[in-house]
Write a protein that holds these residues in place. Sequence first.
Motif, PDB file in Angstrom:
ATOM      1  N   LYS A 131       0.921  -1.219   0.076  1.00 28.64           N
ATOM      2  CA  LYS A 131       0.069  -0.064   0.081  1.00 28.64           C
ATOM      3  C   LYS A 131       0.916   1.224   0.047  1.00 28.64           C
ATOM      4  O   LYS A 131       0.432   2.217  -0.577  1.00 28.64           O
ATOM      5  N   ASP A 132       1.930   1.268   0.807  1.00 23.86           N
ATOM      6  CA  ASP A 132       2.714   2.425   0.778  1.00 23.86           C
ATOM      7  C   ASP A 132       3.555   2.569  -0.641  1.00 23.86           C
ATOM      8  O   ASP A 132       3.550   3.782  -0.974  1.00 23.86           O
ATOM      9  N   GLU A 133       3.911   1.570  -1.338  1.00 25.79           N
ATOM     10  CA  GLU A 133       4.309   1.348  -2.758  1.00 25.79           C
ATOM     11  C   GLU A 133       3.578   2.180  -3.572  1.00 25.79           C
ATOM     12  O   GLU A 133       3.820   3.191  -4.412  1.00 25.79           O
ATOM     13  N   TRP A 134       2.511   1.621  -3.382  1.00 27.32           N
ATOM     14  CA  TRP A 134       1.231   2.213  -4.143  1.00 27.32           C
ATOM     15  C   TRP A 134       0.941   3.562  -4.003  1.00 27.32           C
ATOM     16  O   TRP A 134       0.681   4.552  -5.100  1.00 27.32           O
ATOM     17  N   ARG A 135       0.829   3.981  -2.746  1.00 24.30           N
ATOM     18  CA  ARG A 135       0.419   5.454  -2.556  1.00 24.30           C
ATOM     19  C   ARG A 135       1.504   6.582  -3.102  1.00 24.30           C
ATOM     20  O   ARG A 135       1.223   7.275  -3.535  1.00 24.30           O
ATOM     21  N   LYS A 136       2.744   6.085  -2.673  1.00 18.35           N
ATOM     22  CA  LYS A 136       3.739   7.017  -2.952  1.00 18.35           C
ATOM     23  C   LYS A 136       3.945   7.134  -4.448  1.00 18.35           C
ATOM     24  O   LYS A 136       4.247   8.126  -5.209  1.00 18.35           O
ATOM     25  N   GLY A 137       3.962   5.892  -5.187  1.00 19.43           N
ATOM     26  CA  GLY A 137       4.212   5.788  -6.624  1.00 19.43           C
ATOM     27  C   GLY A 137       3.059   6.324  -7.367  1.00 19.43           C
ATOM     28  O   GLY A 137       3.173   7.303  -8.314  1.00 19.43           O
ATOM     29  N   LEU A 138       1.566   6.089  -7.234  1.00 13.83           N
ATOM     30  CA  LEU A 138       0.710   6.948  -7.953  1.00 13.83           C
ATOM     31  C   LEU A 138       0.453   8.445  -7.616  1.00 13.83           C
ATOM     32  O   LEU A 138       0.181   9.238  -8.412  1.00 13.83           O
ATOM     33  N   LYS A 139       1.071   8.847  -6.267  1.00 15.42           N
ATOM     34  CA  LYS A 139       1.032  10.132  -6.153  1.00 15.42           C
ATOM     35  C   LYS A 139       1.946  10.889  -6.769  1.00 15.42           C
ATOM     36  O   LYS A 139       1.646  11.877  -7.367  1.00 15.42           O
ATOM     37  N   HIS A 140       3.265  10.251  -7.128  1.00 15.44           N
ATOM     38  CA  HIS A 140       4.439  10.704  -8.167  1.00 15.44           C
ATOM     39  C   HIS A 140       3.827  10.853  -9.390  1.00 15.44           C
ATOM     40  O   HIS A 140       4.258  11.754 -10.126  1.00 15.44           O
ATOM     41  N   LEU A 141       2.941   9.803  -9.928  1.00 13.90           N
ATOM     42  CA  LEU A 141       2.525   9.615 -11.212  1.00 13.90           C
ATOM     43  C   LEU A 141       1.294  10.694 -11.394  1.00 13.90           C
ATOM     44  O   LEU A 141       1.127  10.997 -12.500  1.00 13.90           O
TER      45      LEU A 141
END
Length: 270
Positions: A131-141
């Motif tokens: 979930k942390d990878e998903w949140r940070k990654g999609l926020k960056h994208l």
Amino acid sequence: MDWVLGQKRPGNIFRNVSAAFPRRFSFSGRFRYACLIAHLAKMPRPKRKAVPPITSSDVDSSIRPEPKKSTTKQFDRIDNLFESYANKSLGLIDPEGIEALCKDVNVEHTDVRMLILAWKLKAEKQGYFSKDEWRKGLKHLGADTLPKLKKSINGLKKEVMEPDCFEDFYSYAFQYCLTEDKQRSVDIETICELLNVVLRSEFPSQVNLLIEYLKSQNDYRALNMDHWRNFYRFFKEVNFVDLGSYDSSQAWPVILDNFVEWLKEKDKKV
């Protein structure tokens, strides 16, 4: 001179001011202070220029914090998207969830863009997104909805082709295949699959030849990061037509010395 000696008292303004000073000062000293203060009080004061108010255009947009409510709503949408693919018992998006995501964005799970997405999310475990990878990654994208994520995934290949980005992605691709603790090498079969996914579009004939060699040789069952990095360097620097640009004294891995000899023998048979 009589009043300086104390026989004549000054006016009220001097008497009031002198009273504010300690008695250890002489009357004449207090009188001079009083005169100075009275003189300064009569001097015109310069007008201060009004400071213009700070407007939004004066603030660098790159450092302007996002509204808290807007950011919260964005993360809520990203979290909802995560939950739609996550394995509830694991709290992760697992291989099944990734397959569902691939179907929704119309991308095959073997497509290089899915590997690039894992790189952008900085995913540590192959086939899983936390979930942390998903949140940070999609926020960056900037992707908080499925249509936005689909658009981002479609544009990833163009972004990764920048030289600096590609080298980082290329190294990540190998590390992503290290699925066991303390694992340092990847088996030949996986290396061949990875070459197809990562390098075939740029070096199709070279990849075909290297894969053919790797599957035919018996000296190596697995390869390490140094081998992997040198494959890309080899493709960029060596002309496969005559192999004249290959210099074995340049500290190439032995496997590439063997590959060049294999290519020369192959040419002789043609």
